[in-house]
Write a protein that holds these residues in place. Structure first.
Motif, PDB file in Angstrom:
ATOM      1  N   ARG A   1       8.256   8.063   1.913  1.00 56.14           N
ATOM      2  CA  ARG A   1       8.187   9.382   2.742  1.00 56.14           C
ATOM      3  C   ARG A   1       9.197   8.862   4.007  1.00 56.14           C
ATOM      4  O   ARG A   1       9.062   9.444   4.996  1.00 56.14           O
ATOM      5  CB  ARG A   1       7.046   9.617   2.941  1.00 56.14           C
ATOM      6  N   THR A   2       8.519   7.580   4.738  1.00 58.87           N
ATOM      7  CA  THR A   2       8.851   7.066   6.178  1.00 58.87           C
ATOM      8  C   THR A   2      10.394   6.484   5.760  1.00 58.87           C
ATOM      9  O   THR A   2      10.206   6.846   7.309  1.00 58.87           O
ATOM     10  CB  THR A   2       7.787   6.238   6.805  1.00 58.87           C
ATOM     11  N   SER A   3      10.655   6.128   4.835  1.00 57.99           N
ATOM     12  CA  SER A   3      12.138   5.775   5.267  1.00 57.99           C
ATOM     13  C   SER A   3      13.509   6.442   3.478  1.00 57.99           C
ATOM     14  O   SER A   3      12.573   5.559   2.605  1.00 57.99           O
ATOM     15  CB  SER A   3      11.736   4.568   4.772  1.00 57.99           C
TER      16      SER A   3
ATOM     17  N   GLU B   1       7.362  15.103   2.919  1.00 52.44           N
ATOM     18  CA  GLU B   1       6.332  15.241   4.136  1.00 52.44           C
ATOM     19  C   GLU B   1       5.409  16.307   4.470  1.00 52.44           C
ATOM     20  O   GLU B   1       4.361  16.209   4.130  1.00 52.44           O
ATOM     21  CB  GLU B   1       6.582  14.886   5.281  1.00 52.44           C
ATOM     22  N   THR B   2       5.975  17.424   4.220  1.00 57.33           N
ATOM     23  CA  THR B   2       5.582  18.609   3.531  1.00 57.33           C
ATOM     24  C   THR B   2       6.251  19.304   2.694  1.00 57.33           C
ATOM     25  O   THR B   2       7.458  19.216   2.621  1.00 57.33           O
ATOM     26  CB  THR B   2       5.882  19.984   5.170  1.00 57.33           C
TER      27      THR B   2
ATOM     28  N   GLY C   1       2.301   8.140   2.349  1.00 54.66           N
ATOM     29  CA  GLY C   1       2.724   8.708   3.623  1.00 54.66           C
ATOM     30  C   GLY C   1       2.204   7.554   4.899  1.00 54.66           C
ATOM     31  O   GLY C   1       1.448   6.984   4.319  1.00 54.66           O
ATOM     32  N   TYR C   2       2.011   8.240   6.645  1.00 50.73           N
ATOM     33  CA  TYR C   2       1.792   7.548   6.559  1.00 50.73           C
ATOM     34  C   TYR C   2       1.609   5.790   7.158  1.00 50.73           C
ATOM     35  O   TYR C   2       2.918   5.859   6.634  1.00 50.73           O
ATOM     36  CB  TYR C   2       0.108   7.649   7.463  1.00 50.73           C
ATOM     37  N   GLU C   3       0.970   5.131   7.922  1.00 52.19           N
ATOM     38  CA  GLU C   3       2.013   3.887   8.045  1.00 52.19           C
ATOM     39  C   GLU C   3       2.400   3.326   7.376  1.00 52.19           C
ATOM     40  O   GLU C   3       3.230   2.784   7.357  1.00 52.19           O
ATOM     41  CB  GLU C   3       0.756   3.121   9.183  1.00 52.19           C
TER      42      GLU C   3
ATOM     43  N   ASN D   1      11.925  14.737   2.627  1.00 50.63           N
ATOM     44  CA  ASN D   1      11.577  13.340   2.946  1.00 50.63           C
ATOM     45  C   ASN D   1       9.947  13.547   2.042  1.00 50.63           C
ATOM     46  O   ASN D   1       9.153  12.229   1.927  1.00 50.63           O
ATOM     47  CB  ASN D   1      11.709  12.665   4.223  1.00 50.63           C
TER      48      ASN D   1
ATOM     49  N   MET E   1      -0.789  13.693   1.779  1.00 51.21           N
ATOM     50  CA  MET E   1      -0.338  12.832   1.963  1.00 51.21           C
ATOM     51  C   MET E   1      -1.776  12.228   2.207  1.00 51.21           C
ATOM     52  O   MET E   1      -2.866  12.538   2.304  1.00 51.21           O
ATOM     53  CB  MET E   1      -0.129  12.322   3.034  1.00 51.21           C
TER      54      MET E   1
ATOM     55  N   VAL F   1       8.879  -1.266   6.740  1.00 51.70           N
ATOM     56  CA  VAL F   1       7.778  -0.614   6.857  1.00 51.70           C
ATOM     57  C   VAL F   1       6.629  -1.950   7.233  1.00 51.70           C
ATOM     58  O   VAL F   1       6.346  -2.274   6.436  1.00 51.70           O
ATOM     59  CB  VAL F   1       7.445   0.499   5.611  1.00 51.70           C
TER      60      VAL F   1
END
Lengths: 469, 865
Positions: free
Chosen positions: B565-567, B581-582, B211-213, B579, B268, B539
């Protein structure tokens, strides 16, 4: 979530999907309608997000005192109890190497890096007193666009189409354009719909390959054959509908026809090659490239065609000064040069077409940059740059009912803290929704026992009346 | 709205007394309790209306006397009415309130906080059918007839296993009609576990990245496999619960048991610069509390992290008492503290591990949820509104898990049976699966929910529960609906017909692959990367590439697809899959043009269409249409359908006769699609037979990277370039380089038919840039050692041309002088695909591919009916 809402959802859904013209994102709920204000100053929003966060101290926030302190160690009280992304130990103060001048009737201070923007300051509201509470890219970007620094919340564009629907039935209501070689740090959640129905998520339109994923017919299938398949699909689905009686079947067929129209309308709107040479010169666009300039021109074409929310992310503004490629002398200059031209062109172009009044343009990053020179690793390198700085930074807005030629907010003599008229991302969110004709306090969606809102559960986000005409 | 008002008027008209739970609590909840409820900080005028004591203490409500009750005066006040903002109480609502107060203002407990009660029903009756029929009768409705065998065969297979049935199992059922035997076969199939694991993984917020950046990869897939096995082995749900929440605290847990604790290691983490490890640890713990509340008890505990819950019985303090149960794990956000369970030399997974005694943490209430402002210290405890911890249960995560599955728990069994019901019927008996609190929607069939829950609690047997549901007459009904019934019950809340709804994202895809004979039966193992469009993963600060899998890994079930997660995988996202995240309790189904585009044009679906057509033509050369329908819908087409299909096939064939290249593409779709299968080395690197590059080690003038630059004075040498303190056999230095920068140029001849998808494999620990004919093509900012394939950007791809091309590279040494430095480049690309001239009859076969694409897009195909 109450029963009334569920029933309304079902009814609205059916109404829009089977009865009326099938719009991409006009499946809003009775709840959303309650949040509508009698007047909407802006029809569309173009949000230009410079991902990584450009330095306000090199561009907008003129600090001659900081230049005087250049090279002096940072005073203790500015470091005590503070968390930085990379600064360790005692950094030195860093004055900007660039010259500033006042421009226009509004007398806005703008740096020499933005000669084009300097000429339109009288059309713009510049807020030099932005302040956030996040100092890392992903959480700060999420906070700015979804109202929460964590994942799992709906983005501003999704809220806008949820509240208002789309004006064009052949295009998505919320379009995302990216440049700079990377998606923004917060990833696709920055345009996600989270708990809102996924029809409201931003559609990422790309410059290469299919502008929308899976938009082209498959290899080997001509347009003509695709049409024939859709005709057959319609007939076969109609046979099924007659037997099954489920209105969802008609709704699905409606979506197939819309998809077929999108296969034409999206490439058309995304094709900038037929724009006149003068326009390309104005923006600095080159058809076929992935660039901020191309995306600015696309944004104009999209709002012209009734797209509600255009979100632009340009990655590469994270100028830490660890090497030549992220140094504020070497790397910032070429970047701001093309951005200055493209972004200013967008404002001029919108204005000249009479679209600026109904289009709210917002420009900025997720936070600011430190008045101190970043000192990665503790030793000073040959390059100069600044660390992430949440306490004070600059954004600007134009059109959509914003005041023209307004200089709003002030920071202290070194640009560390806001000293007057602080504005937060929550204020910005409330203001954007308000300009779109939505009450930011009322626009909600019931989820997990709470009325979820873009501005969060508390009412601290303010509609910034001072900035509005 | 109209219907609700109508219902309320009816209540009054019949002179029936208003009931607190049914009529008054929703009204107070909506308009009063946010300011006059359990939250003492947000409470206005010291008044709470959600309890009898609070409401009557100061005379806001005087039981039996509405006229004297101040509440009534205020809600009807002409100039200063309550609530002060938002819509006022309607006349009907005021009337209800008045009647209820006059009748004594009786407060009763929220239904879901009372233990389930067993209602009486005839001993020989099927409980599901009995209560569904009773409700229908009360509404003047009757149920529908049983669906035909083919429909039930498909419905059961998709509901229970997420894929079409095995041909032999299907044939047997269609022949004999032995329904129960068919159900048993499906429940016993390995695919059953995969289907229900995916349901559970939504709740577990499972993904393969952190997760995150940077959203870096992490290995937790053994947990995913554990869930599949647990469902297949029919692990009782109570054990399934305690293992996932607290296996590490049980005596002598096996390796498998420990893997189960990965459930709460799916939270995450953020590794961005300056990130406070404590901050993200805190977020992870809160997520664990909130997720546990949602998954097992349908409670929105997350609401209480900043303040006392506005509606449900959970105070701010109690949230942190729950937090204390989860606060003793060794999982700082810091990677070195993360307990990783090594499984084999290549596989590991994340698990929970309790802190040693000496390192135990104190838990404090965080003021307004801010971890930087800790307040009063609290100890682990369960909320007072619920039962106590079981007698011998330890006061830790294990005890808490035992509390969840204790017979005293009013919610766990209800929430769980409701979830299985909802996945099979498309909606729960309690529609708000995620909220059984006072703001949720009450059950449509409360007695039935309770009986199912009580019976489930006896042995926690999931397969038995599912079998009970799918063998009911209610389940077997046809899903067709009449306009009249649609008007009375549009959402099918009362089951006067069978359920009909769009399949889940994974099922839409897996079904397409399965009907084409493409779907791999391989189970378990690391995530795979089926075909995905280029450029979806971009990413930041992360060099990971999507590397399309080889062989059958291209066709695994969707739950094995790598989840970033971000994609997220695009076609899954388009069909409403979450995805990771939660925690996602239920997916909201939508109907969008992006779904149409996906199933029409996504090459993965098109490849399935091609194989499906091939199969149908091969197995039924005289009547491929019939076979197509049988393979996808498990039924033959009607005469009208067959005619329309035939017409489409002829139309397509007519077109294709004049399009030989398109015929070839349609019949060899996989060849066209998998460009990596046509990959060739254009410039071999140091590992094989390195080519000589022109190079310079001193600073160069502007324009050195352009095609026209004269590099004849540069030196010539092969890779590896660099300097190593210790010579290496695998990376032999062939050309010395020990300065700050290295400049390289290579001239490459390309044919008129250009290759595509150029990539630059390189071994280096340095940052570098690449230009193709002077166009910037790679900008690598990672300093990582090892061989990686670097993506050439779009501008770079388009800069390649027929004839001479110049690849120019500038390498910047990593770190200070004196360390190891190494660089070794190569170049690979995919050769162009060459069509094959069609043979007689190929146009007709290609037309069947077009037809198969259409059949895969039928409403009936993407629908469970």
């Amino acid at each position: 979530m109450n029963e009334k809402m569920r029933t309304a959802l079902a009814a609205t859904r059916r109404h829009f999907l089977s009865g009326c013209g099938v719009g991409l994102a006009n499946m809003f709920l009775a709840e959303a309608q309650e949040a509508r204000l009698p007047v909407a100053k802006a029809k569309s929003v173009i949000f230009l997000h410079m991902a990584g966060s450009p330095s306000q101290l090199e561009l907008f926030d003129y600090k001659p005192e900081l230049v005087k302190y250049n090279g002096k160690p940072c005073p203790d009280e500015l470091l005590k109890g503070k968390r930085f992304a990379f600064i360790k130990g005692v950094p030195k103060m860093l004055g900007t190497p660039y010259k500033f001048k006042q421009h226009g009737q509004s007398g806005a201070w703008v740096s020499e890096l933005m000669p084009e923007f300097s000429k339109i300051v009288d059309d713009v509201t510049i807020v030099r007193s932005m302040s956030t509470d996040q100092f890392n890219h992903a959480p700060a970007q999420l906070f700015l666009h979804t109202g929460n620094p964590r994942f799992g919340f709906a983005s501003m564009g999704a809220w806008a189409t949820y509240g208002l629907g789309s004006e064009n039935k052949d295009l998505p209501g919320f379009v995302v354009l990216t440049s700079g070689g990377n998606n923004p740090d917060g990833g696709k959640s920055l345009w996600g719909s989270a708990f809102l129905p996924s029809i409201h998520q931003g559609v990422h339109c790309r410059s290469h390959g299919d502008p929308v994923l899976f938009l082209s017919d498959p290899e080997g299938m001509t347009r003509n054959v695709r049409r024939k398949t859709l005709d057959a699909l319609k007939d076969l689905n109609a046979m099924q509908a007659k037997q099954a009686g489920d209105p969802e079947i008609d709704a699905r067929m409606g979506q197939y026809e819309l998809a077929y129209r999108m296969q034409i309308s999206v490439p058309n709107v995304m094709d900038i090659s037929k724009e006149p040479e003068a326009v390309h010169k104005l923006y600095g666009t080159e058809p076929g490239k992935t660039s901020l300039a191309n995306n600015c021109l696309l944004a104009r074409r999209l709002v012209e065609n009734g797209v509600r929310f255009v979100q632009i992310y340009d990655w590469g503004w994270d100028h830490h000064g660890t090497s030549k490629r992220d140094d504020i002398q070497y790397a910032l200059q070429p970047h701001i040069k093309t951005a200055d031209q493209a972004v200013t062109a967008l404002i001029r172009d919108l204005k000249q077409r009479g679209l600026l009044d109904q289009t709210l343009v917002v420009w900025g990053g997720e936070f600011g940059r430190t008045p101190m020179r970043e000192n990665r690793g503790g030793t000073e390198g040959a390059f100069i740059g600044r660390d992430h700085h949440p306490y004070a930074y600059t954004m600007w807005m134009a059109g959509g009912g914003m005041k023209k030629g307004l200089n709003y907010g002030e920071t202290d003599e070194i640009g560390y803290y806001v000293t007057k008229d602080k504005m937060t991302p929550k204020d910005l969110q409330a203001t954007i929704l308000h300009q779109l004709g939505l009450d930011p306090y009322k626009l909600h969606y019931p989820y997990l026992g709470l009325n979820q809102r873009l501005i969060g559960p508390t009412d601290e986000g303010r509609v910034m009346k001072d900035l509005l005409v | 709205m109209f219907r609700i008002v109508f219902a309320l008027v009816a209540v009054c008209a019949y002179g029936q007394a208003p009931e607190f739970q049914r009529d008054i609590r929703p009204l107070l909840g909506k308009k009063c309790v946010a300011c006059h409820g359990p939250d003492e900080h947000g409470r206005q005028a010291g008044l709470r209306l959600d309890t009898f004591e609070g409401a009557t203490k100061t005379g806001a409500i005087v039981p039996g006397n509405a006229a004297k009750s101040r509440v009534l005066a205020r809600v009807t006040h002409a100039s200063r009415p309550m609530p002060p903002t938002g819509p006022r109480l309607t006349e009907t609502e005021v009337a209800l309130l008045r009647q209820w107060i006059d009748a004594g203002a009786k407060y009763t407990n929220h239904w879901a906080y009372e233990k389930p009660k067993r209602a009486a029903f005839p001993p020989t009756a099927n409980a599901i059918d009995f209560f569904v029929q009773a409700k229908l009768a009360s509404l003047g409705l009757t149920g529908a007839k049983e669906a035909d065998r083919a429909t039930l065969a498909r419905r059961l297979a998709l509901d229970l296993t997420g894929v079409p049935p095995e041909p032999a199992v299907l044939a047997e059922y269609l022949k004999t009609g032995a329904y129960e035997k068919y159900v048993d076969a499906l429940l016993a199939s390995p695919q059953y576990g995969e289907r229900w694991a995916k349901v559970w993984l939504d709740l577990a917020r499972y993904a393969d990245t952190q997760g995150y950046e940077k959203d870096s990869k992490r290995s937790i897939w053994p947990y995913r496999d554990w869930v599949i096995r647990a469902f297949n082995e029919n692990l009782p749900f109570d054990k399934f619960t305690t293992l996932q929440l607290a296996a590490d605290l049980m005596p002598d847990p096996s390796i498998d048991d420990l893997i189960a604790t990965g459930f709460h290691r799916n939270t995450m983490t953020n590794t961005e610069g300056g990130t406070d490890d404590e901050e993200f640890r805190d977020l992870a713990i809160r997520d664990r509390v909130a997720t546990t509340g949602q998954v097992w008890m349908g409670q929105t505990w997350g609401c209480a992290q900043c303040h006392t819950h506005k509606y449900d019985p959970l105070t701010h303090k109690e949230f942190y008492q729950l937090y204390a149960f989860f606060n003793q794990t060794a999982d700082d956000d810091h990677p070195s503290d993360r307990p990783v369970l090594k499984l084999t030399s290549t596989a590991s997974t994340l698990v929970l591990k309790e802190l040693e005694e000496a390192k135990r943490r104190k838990t404090r209430i965080y003021d307004r949820g801010n971890f930087l402002t800790p307040g009063e210290e609290v100890k682990a405890a369960v909320p007072v509104a619920f039962h106590q911890l079981p007698a011998k249960a330890p006061v830790n995560r294990l005890g808490f898990a035992q509390w969840l599955v204790s017979p005293e728990n009013p919610l766990t069994a209800r929430v769980t049976v409701n979830r299985f019901w909802a996945r099979v019927f498309g909606r729960g008996l309690v529609e708000s699966e995620e909220d059984f609190g006072t703001q949720g929607i009450g059950p449509t069939h409360p007695e039935l929910l309770d009986i199912l829950a009580l019976d489930f609690q006896k042995d926690w047997d999931v397969k038995k529960l599912l079998k009970r549901i799918v063998t009911s007459a209610t389940y077997k009904q046809v899903s067709d609906v009449t306009p009249e019934l649609l008007k009375v019950d549009p959402a099918n809340r009362y089951y006067a017909r069978g359920a009909r709804f769009r399949l889940d994202a994974e099922v839409v895809r897996d079904q397409a692959l399965a009907t084409a004979g493409l779907l791999s039966k391989k189970q378990f193992g690391p995530p795979v990367m089926p075909w995905q469009p280029d450029g979806v993963w971009l990413v930041v600060y992360n060099g990971d590439n999507w590397m399309t899998s080889k062989g059958e890994d291209r066709y695994r079930r969707a739950l094995y697809t790598f989840m970033r997660r971000t994609s997220a995988y695009p076609s899954m996202m388009n069909f409403d899959a979450p995805n990771g995240e939660t925690c996602t309790i239920r997916r909201i189904r939508t109907n969008t043009p992006l779904q149409a585009l996906t199933s029409m044009n996504d090459p993965a679906f098109m490849e399935a269409a091609q194989r499906l057509a091939e199969k149908a033509v091969k197995e039924s050369p005289l009547n491929p249409a019939k076979r197509l329908f049988e393979l996808v819908l498990l039924r033959p087409p009607t005469a009208a359908e067959a005619a329309r299909i035939g017409q489409l096939q002829r139309q397509a064939e007519t077109e294709l006769r004049t399009q030989p290249e398109n015929v070839s593409k349609l019949l060899r779709y996989s060849e066209v699609l998998y460009t990596e299968d046509r990959e060739a080395t254009l410039i071999p690197d140091g590992r094989t037979s390195p080519r000589e590059w022109r190079y310079a080690t001193t600073a160069q003038v502007d324009g050195w990277m352009n095609a026209g630059f004269d590099d004849s004075k540069w030196s010539v040498g092969p890779g590896f370039f660099g300097k190593l303190a210790k010579p290496s056999e695998t990376t032999p230095i062939r050309t010395a380089w020990d300065t700050e920068s290295l400049y390289l140029r290579y001239t490459l001849d390309l044919p008129a038919k250009l290759p595509t998808k150029f990539k630059l494999p390189a071994r280096t620990n340095a940052q570098f840039d690449v230009w193709v004919n002077g166009v910037a093509a790679v900008n690598n900012i990672f300093e990582r050692s090892g061989h990686y394939e670097y993506t050439i950007n779009d501008d770079g791809q388009r800069a390649f041309k027929a004839g001479k091309n110049v690849i120019a590279i500038r390498v910047s040494r990593h770190g200070a002088q004196g360390g190891d430095q190494i660089f070794d480049p190569g170049l690979v690309a995919s050769l162009p695909w060459a069509p094959v001239a069609p043979k007689a009859g190929d146009a007709g076969k290609a037309a069947w591919v077009v037809v198969a694409n259409t059949v895969l897009n039928l409403d009936e195909t993407v629908t469970r009916r």
